[in-house]
Design a protein around this motif. Structure first.
Motif: not given
Length: 197
Positions: A148-158, A181-188
């Protein structure tokens, strides 16, 4: 060849915490921190008990020598207390990918903004200094708090690596693998900064 990759030992400083290069000198403080919640007793984690903390740190430092890991001690800035540890690990030599893992905090600071700020500092360094193309997070399939903590960061399940490890109690571990991934970083990054107020 990027001079910033692979990552080197560095101090990362925020408002709440400072991540400093892990050293054997942190053995006593980390041995105390791990007692807060008796974290080594959790069957789905792999955290060293107090009496094995020095060898756990030494193993991390050995990995650092061969550039596969960069371990940190997590220190609260308000009082200098050592709260736990985290690291860059599974550093891929060519692909500019790494994992943020081997993370644990004493129970009294779990589910606080400590983890949020640690992840912001680590991800910011990984994407903005080291120029990573992706950052992974891995955890036991049954470690719902960590997932849950990882998902709250904005990481996606691979995906799930089935029978990926043998746990310390002999059971087979399925590992949940997430990434940013790099393109998601600004939003995260915006999301983490918002959470930190």
């Amino acid at each position: 060849m990027d001079p910033n990759y692979p990552p080197k030992p560095v101090t990362l400083s925020g408002n709440l915490v400072e991540l400093v290069p892990l050293q054997l000198a942190h053995t006593e403080a980390l041995s105390e921190a791990v007692k807060d919640g008796e974290l080594w007793k959790l069957w789905f984690t792999n955290i060293a008990p107090p009496e094995e903390m020095q060898s756990w740190i030494q193993k991390a430092l050995d990995e650092q020598k061969v550039h596969s890991s960069v371990p940190f001690a997590v220190i609260r800035k308000s009082d200098g207390k050592v709260l736990g540890s985290t690291r860059f690990m599974n550093i891929e030599k060519e692909a500019r990918r790494l994992e943020i893992g081997a993370t644990w905090y004493c129970k009294s600071v779990q589910k606080t903004l400590i983890n949020t700020e640690c992840k912001l500092l680590l991800l910011q360094h990984a994407f903005e200094v080291v120029d990573c193309i992706a950052v992974e997070f891995r955890t036991h399939f049954f470690n719902s708090q960590s997932r849950k903590a990882i998902e709250r960061l904005g990481a996606k399940l691979d995906g799930i690596l089935r029978n990926h490890r043998i746990s310390k109690n002999g059971t087979l571990r399925d590992t949940a693998v997430y990434s940013i991934i790099q393109s998601e970083w600004p939003t995260v990054k915006s999301n983490l900064q918002f959470k930190l107020g």
